[in-house]
Motif scaffolding. Structure first.
Motif, PDB file in Angstrom:
ATOM      1  N   LYS A 128       1.138  -1.115   0.140  1.00  0.00           N
ATOM      2  CA  LYS A 128      -0.018  -0.122   0.007  1.00  0.00           C
ATOM      3  C   LYS A 128       1.362   1.277   0.011  1.00  0.00           C
ATOM      4  O   LYS A 128       0.485   2.116  -1.391  1.00  0.00           O
ATOM      5  N   VAL A 129       1.922   1.168   1.135  1.00  0.00           N
ATOM      6  CA  VAL A 129       2.917   2.613   1.052  1.00  0.00           C
ATOM      7  C   VAL A 129       3.477   2.261  -0.437  1.00  0.00           C
ATOM      8  O   VAL A 129       3.451   3.654  -0.796  1.00  0.00           O
ATOM      9  N   ARG A 130       3.751   1.518  -1.152  1.00  0.00           N
ATOM     10  CA  ARG A 130       5.227   1.657  -2.141  1.00  0.00           C
ATOM     11  C   ARG A 130       3.747   2.252  -3.595  1.00  0.00           C
ATOM     12  O   ARG A 130       4.510   2.950  -4.086  1.00  0.00           O
ATOM     13  N   VAL A 131       2.372   1.792  -3.506  1.00  0.00           N
ATOM     14  CA  VAL A 131       1.280   2.336  -4.378  1.00  0.00           C
ATOM     15  C   VAL A 131       1.286   3.670  -4.494  1.00  0.00           C
ATOM     16  O   VAL A 131       1.196   4.787  -4.809  1.00  0.00           O
ATOM     17  N   GLU A 132       1.018   4.216  -3.329  1.00  0.00           N
ATOM     18  CA  GLU A 132       0.776   5.220  -2.413  1.00  0.00           C
ATOM     19  C   GLU A 132       1.870   6.213  -3.502  1.00  0.00           C
ATOM     20  O   GLU A 132       1.709   7.147  -3.725  1.00  0.00           O
ATOM     21  N   TRP A 133       3.376   5.842  -2.711  1.00  0.00           N
ATOM     22  CA  TRP A 133       4.329   6.449  -3.300  1.00  0.00           C
ATOM     23  C   TRP A 133       4.662   6.311  -5.035  1.00  0.00           C
ATOM     24  O   TRP A 133       4.898   7.642  -5.727  1.00  0.00           O
ATOM     25  N   GLN A 134       4.743   4.910  -5.781  1.00  0.00           N
ATOM     26  CA  GLN A 134       4.234   5.438  -6.825  1.00  0.00           C
ATOM     27  C   GLN A 134       3.625   5.852  -8.001  1.00  0.00           C
ATOM     28  O   GLN A 134       3.577   6.898  -8.169  1.00  0.00           O
ATOM     29  N   THR A 135       2.340   6.409  -6.884  1.00  0.00           N
ATOM     30  CA  THR A 135       1.245   8.088  -7.475  1.00  0.00           C
ATOM     31  C   THR A 135       2.039   8.895  -7.290  1.00  0.00           C
ATOM     32  O   THR A 135       1.784   9.479  -7.923  1.00  0.00           O
ATOM     33  N   ARG A 136       1.974   9.307  -6.296  1.00  0.00           N
ATOM     34  CA  ARG A 136       2.396  10.914  -5.557  1.00  0.00           C
ATOM     35  C   ARG A 136       3.960  10.627  -6.351  1.00  0.00           C
ATOM     36  O   ARG A 136       3.519  11.783  -7.234  1.00  0.00           O
ATOM     37  N   LEU A 137       4.928   9.704  -6.901  1.00  0.00           N
ATOM     38  CA  LEU A 137       5.718  10.624  -7.358  1.00  0.00           C
ATOM     39  C   LEU A 137       5.739  10.221  -9.211  1.00  0.00           C
ATOM     40  O   LEU A 137       6.805  10.844  -9.922  1.00  0.00           O
ATOM     41  N   GLY A 138       4.622   9.238  -9.473  1.00  0.00           N
ATOM     42  CA  GLY A 138       4.681   9.204 -11.174  1.00  0.00           C
ATOM     43  C   GLY A 138       6.277   8.119 -10.926  1.00  0.00           C
ATOM     44  O   GLY A 138       5.651   8.148 -12.944  1.00  0.00           O
ATOM     45  N   VAL A 139       6.150   7.223 -10.771  1.00  0.00           N
ATOM     46  CA  VAL A 139       7.783   6.321 -11.500  1.00  0.00           C
ATOM     47  C   VAL A 139       7.067   5.808 -10.797  1.00  0.00           C
ATOM     48  O   VAL A 139       6.914   5.367  -9.826  1.00  0.00           O
ATOM     49  N   PRO A 140       7.973   4.486 -11.288  1.00  0.00           N
ATOM     50  CA  PRO A 140       7.767   2.799 -10.127  1.00  0.00           C
ATOM     51  C   PRO A 140       9.181   3.142  -9.228  1.00  0.00           C
ATOM     52  O   PRO A 140       9.873   3.294  -9.505  1.00  0.00           O
ATOM     53  N   ILE A 141       8.472   2.129  -8.277  1.00  0.00           N
ATOM     54  CA  ILE A 141       9.264   2.433  -7.256  1.00  0.00           C
ATOM     55  C   ILE A 141       9.681   1.201  -6.154  1.00  0.00           C
ATOM     56  O   ILE A 141       8.236   0.566  -6.449  1.00  0.00           O
ATOM     57  N   LEU A 151      13.026   3.975   2.425  1.00  0.00           N
ATOM     58  CA  LEU A 151      14.270   3.710   1.435  1.00  0.00           C
ATOM     59  C   LEU A 151      13.665   3.768   0.202  1.00  0.00           C
ATOM     60  O   LEU A 151      12.781   2.415   0.099  1.00  0.00           O
ATOM     61  N   LEU A 152      12.943   5.294  -0.691  1.00  0.00           N
ATOM     62  CA  LEU A 152      11.930   4.353  -1.926  1.00  0.00           C
ATOM     63  C   LEU A 152      13.069   5.125  -2.504  1.00  0.00           C
ATOM     64  O   LEU A 152      13.806   5.973  -3.190  1.00  0.00           O
ATOM     65  N   ASP A 153      12.936   3.578  -4.140  1.00  0.00           N
ATOM     66  CA  ASP A 153      14.068   3.430  -5.223  1.00  0.00           C
ATOM     67  C   ASP A 153      13.688   3.066  -6.366  1.00  0.00           C
ATOM     68  O   ASP A 153      12.694   2.952  -6.536  1.00  0.00           O
ATOM     69  N   ASN A 154      13.760   4.069  -7.334  1.00  0.00           N
ATOM     70  CA  ASN A 154      13.226   3.425  -8.689  1.00  0.00           C
ATOM     71  C   ASN A 154      14.776   3.737  -9.686  1.00  0.00           C
ATOM     72  O   ASN A 154      14.196   3.940 -10.752  1.00  0.00           O
ATOM     73  N   THR A 155      15.353   2.783  -8.738  1.00  0.00           N
ATOM     74  CA  THR A 155      16.763   2.510  -9.302  1.00  0.00           C
ATOM     75  C   THR A 155      16.716   1.008 -10.251  1.00  0.00           C
ATOM     76  O   THR A 155      17.679   0.469 -10.909  1.00  0.00           O
ATOM     77  N   GLY A 156      15.886   0.436  -9.622  1.00  0.00           N
ATOM     78  CA  GLY A 156      15.936  -1.639  -9.377  1.00  0.00           C
ATOM     79  C   GLY A 156      17.151  -1.828  -9.029  1.00  0.00           C
ATOM     80  O   GLY A 156      17.638  -2.516  -9.343  1.00  0.00           O
ATOM     81  N   ASP A 157      17.811  -1.664  -7.790  1.00  0.00           N
ATOM     82  CA  ASP A 157      19.000  -1.583  -7.345  1.00  0.00           C
ATOM     83  C   ASP A 157      17.912  -2.660  -6.735  1.00  0.00           C
ATOM     84  O   ASP A 157      17.620  -2.846  -5.448  1.00  0.00           O
ATOM     85  N   LYS A 158      19.475  -4.065  -6.926  1.00  0.00           N
ATOM     86  CA  LYS A 158      18.681  -4.715  -5.765  1.00  0.00           C
ATOM     87  C   LYS A 158      18.908  -5.371  -4.252  1.00  0.00           C
ATOM     88  O   LYS A 158      18.065  -5.567  -4.288  1.00  0.00           O
TER      89      LYS A 158
END
Length: 176
Positions: A128-141, A151-158
């Motif tokens: 739920k937090v991931r979807v909320e922040w992804q919606t707010r930031l407009g990028v997959p995280i 830690l919100l990450d949009n780099t795809g770091d494993k």
């Protein structure tokens, strides 16, 4: 003494109980109450559970009786009860009583272990937090929750846990 009188001979009354056969001197018997004894009930339940076609309700009735009388029955009955649960669920996969005894609960249309619910709730909250922040930031995280921050990450770091321990993340104008 709860049992079934099956023989009276030579001044003795022979009584079959759930535990054993009792030989009681006739003069010690003060009162005999007619009715179904526990051992008679048990014999009927066992017979019903073996009658073809074997049904989940018959197996469940036997399971419940055995569970309620475990102290009076042979020790191997506890193991038999576990096998009964499996037989019940094979015949009726959504049997609520058997699922409950098996430690299962219904979760979003599936049966899961009760002990697994806290982890599933935590994963749901994290998503739920991931979807909320992804919606707010407009990028997959992806989200990694550390002891004192998210830690919100949009780099795809494993290795988000590793990054969370070695990097300081600052956000200006954003709530984290």
């Amino acid at each position: 003494l709860d049992g079934k009188v099956f023989k009276e001979d030579a001044g003795f009354v022979w009584v079959k109980t759930l535990q054993r056969i009792e030989k009681v001197p006739a003069e010690k018997v003060k009162l005999r109450t007619p009715g179904e004894s526990a051992v008679e009930r048990y014999e009927k339940l066992r017979a019903a559970a073996e009658r073809e076609p074997v049904t989940a309700p018959a197996l469940w009735d036997l399971f419940v009786f055995q569970k309620e009388h475990l102290k009076e029955l042979a020790p191997e009955v506890a193991k038999e009860n576990q096998r009964l649960l499996a037989k019940i669920l094979k015949r009726e996969p959504d049997h609520l009583g058997a699922r409950d005894e098996n430690g299962d609960v219904s979760w979003k249309g599936d049966w899961v272990k009760k002990s697994d619910l806290p982890r599933r709730h935590a994963e749901e909250a994290k998503e739920k937090v991931r979807v909320e922040w992804q919606t707010r930031l407009g990028v997959p995280i992806e989200v990694y929750e550390a002891d004192h921050f998210l830690l919100l990450d949009n780099t795809g770091d494993k290795d988000l846990p590793g990054r969370g321990k070695t990097h300081v993340v600052c956000a200006i104008g954003h709530e984290l």
